[in-house]
Write an enzyme that holds these catalytic residues in place. Structure first.
Site, PDB file in Angstrom:
ATOM      1  CG  ASN A   5       4.701 -12.406  11.175  1.00 23.13           C
ATOM      2  OD1 ASN A   5       4.867 -13.115  10.190  1.00 23.13           O
ATOM      3  ND2 ASN A   5       3.531 -11.876  11.469  1.00 23.13           N
ATOM      4  CB  CYS A  56       5.108  -8.716   7.214  1.00 29.64           C
ATOM      5  SG  CYS A  56       4.781  -9.060   8.933  1.00 29.64           S
ATOM      6  CB  ILE A 105       3.267 -23.691   9.598  1.00 26.82           C
ATOM      7  CG1 ILE A 105       1.902 -24.293   9.942  1.00 26.82           C
ATOM      8  CG2 ILE A 105       4.252 -24.765   9.150  1.00 26.82           C
ATOM      9  CD1 ILE A 105       1.159 -24.972   8.799  1.00 26.82           C
TER      10      ILE A 105
END
Length: 311
Positions: free
Chosen positions: A132, A135, A196
């Site tokens: 991910n 962040c 997305i």
């Protein structure tokens, strides 16, 4: 061709009996949904984000409804790597041994990601890491890792060096141009992309004159973002050779096939799980019928057809 073969797809690290995967953050570690149905029915599971240390998340309120969607600012709440490795992932493997696990990894700085990626692939049945990169990077003024091609590439390279399983990178739509970022992470060694992530948004309370979410902004998800997801997946699929797991507003078998037309090789279902806990098995059941309707004999053939059309 059997029903199973029609739906099966092979991606780096993943041999999926069907392409339907609950998206990270919308399914926890599977415990709640396991009370409703056998999770072995799923193609795979993207578990909730894992960070090196426990995270308590953002202050409440952290969820708000929107037209055709929702805003969330959960803040990656999770018990941390140690507990997830000792309890959550073994529980999934013991109860659902036929379910390949995709471990979502998040962090505040590069070292955090690297530490988690070095270990989490040792957990039973973790076949892939989903990085991910949306962040905020605390060492770079809070700018998200995924908004700068060079920063994203450096992170992928560092994580790839220590990871024992293939690495998929989750791309943020909150950028001016997603293509250079997709190309940069592919060049850095990413085995696949997931896209997305949520779009940033805000809502205001007319009575208080203040934002509805304590965090002010949140991630917009749900049917409202599907056209944006399709556009970005289509854009990226033209320029990369690694597979894409498509997500963003999927809630039906028709939506799944649209993701394939855009260039996806598998599909994650997120917000729809909150509205209907059975949405994933329902889509899996409905998919062959909808494929028949549109003359699609198998998903692997559809992937090839879409690839050939971009040449």
């Amino acid at each position: 061709m059997t029903e199973n073969n029609r739906l099966s797809v092979k991606l780096p690290g993943l041999d999926l009996k069907n392409p339907i995967i609950p998206a990270s953050g919308c399914f926890g570690f599977g415990e709640e949904y396991a009370k409703y149905y056998d999770l072995n029915k799923l193609g795979s599971i993207m578990v909730k984000a894992t960070t090196l240390h426990p995270r308590f998340g953002n202050p409440t309120p952290r969820v708000a409804e929107t037209a055709s969607g929702m805003l969330n600012a959960i803040g990656l709440q999770n018990p941390g790597l140690e507990v997830i490795m000792a309890e959550k992932l073994p529980w999934l493997n013991e109860n659902f041994p036929d379910l390949p696990i995709i471990a979502n990894v998040a962090g505040s700085e590069e070292d955090d990601y690297v530490a988690v990626c070095a270990k989490i692939g040792d957990a039973p049945n973790v076949k892939v890491i989903e990085l991910n990169i949306s962040c905020p990077n605390v060492k770079h003024g809070g700018q998200a890792f995924g908004t700068d091609p060079d920063v994203a590439a450096a992170l992928v390279k560092a994580c790839k060096a220590v990871s024992k399983v293939p690495l998929y990178v989750k791309l943020s739509p909150n950028v001016t141009d997603i293509v250079p970022i997709a190309k940069a992470v592919e060049a850095a060694g990413a085995d696949g992309l997931t896209m997305i992530n949520t779009l940033m948004g805000v809502r205001f309370d007319l009575k208080t004159r203040k934002p509805v979410l304590a965090n002010i902004t949140g991630g917009l998800s749900g049917p409202a973002i599907k056209p944006v997801a399709l556009k970005l997946i289509h854009q990226v699929a033209q320029v990369v050779d690694i597979p894409i797991i498509g997500m963003g507003g999927v809630e039906s078998a028709q939506d799944v096939l649209e993701m394939y037309m855009a260039g996806a090789s598998a599909v994650a279902v997120g917000t729809a799980n909150f509205a209907d806990p059975f949405v994933c098995p329902k889509i899996i059941e409905k998919l062959p019928e909808v494929m028949d309707q549109y003359g699609i004999d198998s998903l692997e053939n559809l992937i090839q057809e879409v690839k050939n059309s971009k040449k």
